[in-house]
Design an enzyme around this catalytic site. Structure first.
Site, short mmCIF file in Angstrom:
data_model
loop_
_atom_site.label_atom_id
_atom_site.label_comp_id
_atom_site.label_asym_id
_atom_site.label_seq_id
_atom_site.Cartn_x
_atom_site.Cartn_y
_atom_site.Cartn_z
N CYS A 109 -2.24 9.11 -5.02
CA CYS A 109 -2.23 8.12 -3.93
C CYS A 109 -3.02 6.88 -4.31
CB CYS A 109 -2.82 8.76 -2.66
SG CYS A 109 -2.98 7.59 -1.30
N CYS A 166 -5.15 5.38 -1.50
CA CYS A 166 -6.40 6.11 -1.23
C CYS A 166 -7.46 5.85 -2.30
CB CYS A 166 -6.16 7.62 -1.20
SG CYS A 166 -4.67 8.15 -0.37
N ASP A 167 -7.05 5.77 -3.56
CA ASP A 167 -8.02 5.86 -4.66
C ASP A 167 -8.16 4.62 -5.53
OD1 ASP A 167 -8.63 8.45 -3.90
OD2 ASP A 167 -7.05 9.32 -5.13
#
Ligand code: NAP
Length: 316
Positions: free
Chosen positions: A137, A140-141
């Site tokens: 993701c 997200c990261d």
């Protein structure tokens, strides 16, 4: 005796939310069950540019899905958050068990909209370094890789779009594709080829991922010659990013022994989203279909909910 809903929808991605919207507008007594945040796959997509009627400048998945959810809430489907542990789809009353306590919910019909999950590479080191360099993701990261060197595995829409997104953070992004031609849409490819921070490594797949605590070495194998090539993290960085976008696998373990599914586990339906069992419908990425997009998932949800309404009218 416990309550029997008209309809239980499992999964609140675009398919499940669209089904809940249509069911709500049809005044069906509906329960929508989701184990995580709304949106499914789309909630980890940075940029959506092809959902008709969305912000034409482009829009993030979470932003688009927030409006889906708001619209559902307006029409009154009941919602619970929980992990469906078991379903019993045979018979006139469908049984859905939620959570470790296996709380039972019952309904006359069910729409399965459980979506799909990221496919794993399956090479040594992938599991060990997940969350320590390996990610599925970008939204997200990405910020953990500010000014680092990053690899993105895959050549489809997701890989190329997320690789471009990652160039906003990383020093350089290497897109690693197993062939010499991308699968991604031409419009996406055009933007990728113009991006100076995006380097494409053709005909390669990860052979193994290594490190001490954090991922700091990626070994790629040339798919044509079999030759191995090592990429080591810069000493100062001590970390490489490896974002994997190589397609999805269907979330059908819950029910694949109860309704007809294909070899890969996708549910087989007709064009009305009807499964092989009466009163059981399947919508979105988890069913066999030629195009898995937000627009087709939402369309499935609408079709399935309208079929539920018809089924209930005919089976009073
Ligand atoms: P996808 O289209 O199935 O592409 C998967 C990519 O990963 C392909 O390039 C494939 O290579 C590669 N691959 C598969 N297995 C691999 C393995 N074991 N090792 C190395 N590479 C592997 O998946 P996706 O990109 O996640 O997209 C899924 C669906 O969502 C598609 O319908 C896509 O159009 C849609 N989507 C749309 C958008 C958008 O329109 N904005 C954004 C994201 C996703 P090959 O090409 O050689 O098969």
């Amino acid at each position: 005796m416990s309550k029997v809903y008209d309809l239980i929808i499992i999964g609140a991605g675009p398919a499940g939310l669209a089904a809940a919207l249509y069911a709500g507008r049809s005044r069906l007594d509906t329960l929508l069950i989701e184990k995580a945040a709304d949106g499914g796959q789309i909630s980890i997509t940075d940029d959506v540019e092809n959902y008709p009627g969305q912000n034409p400048e482009g829009e993030s998945g979470p932003s688009l899905i927030a409006r889906f959810s708001e619209q559902v809430n307006r029409f009154g489907a009941e919602r619970i958050s929980g992990n469906v542990s078991k379903v019993e789809l045979q018979g006139n009353i469908k049984k859905v068990y939620v959570g470790k306590a296996e709380t039972l919910y019952e309904a006359k019909t069910v729409i399965l909209a459980t979506g799909a999950n990221p496919r794993k590479i399956g090479c040594p080191g992938e599991a060990e370094f997940t969350g320590k360099g390996v990610s599925y993701c970008a939204t997200c990261d990405a910020n953990f890789f500010e000014d680092f060197e990053v690899f993105v595995i895959g050549g489809g829409d997701s890989a190329v779009e997320e690789a471009m997104y990652l160039t906003n953070f990383a020093r350089i992004v290497h897109l690693v594709h197993r062939r010499d031609e991308l699968r991604a849409a031409k419009s996406i490819q055009e933007r990728a080829f113009k991006n100076d921070k995006l380097d494409i490594i053709w005909n390669a797949v990860p052979e193994r991922l290594e490190g001490e605590g954090l991922l700091n070495k990626i070994v790629l194998k040339d798919t044509k010659t079999g030759e191995l090539k090592e990429y080591l993290a810069d000493e100062e960085d001590g970390l490489l990013g490896c974002f994997v976008f190589i397609g999805n696998i269907p979330n059908s373990d819950l029910f694949k022994d109860q309704i007809d599914c294909d070899e890969a586990g996708y549910a087989i339906t007709n064009e009305n989203c009807e499964s092989s069992l009466p009163g059981v419908y399947v919508a979105g990425d988890v069913r066999v279909k030629s195009l898995r997009q937000v627009v087709t998932a939402a369309a499935d949800g609408a079709i399935a909910a309208m079929q539920v309404e018809k089924f209930l009218a005919e089976n009073k």
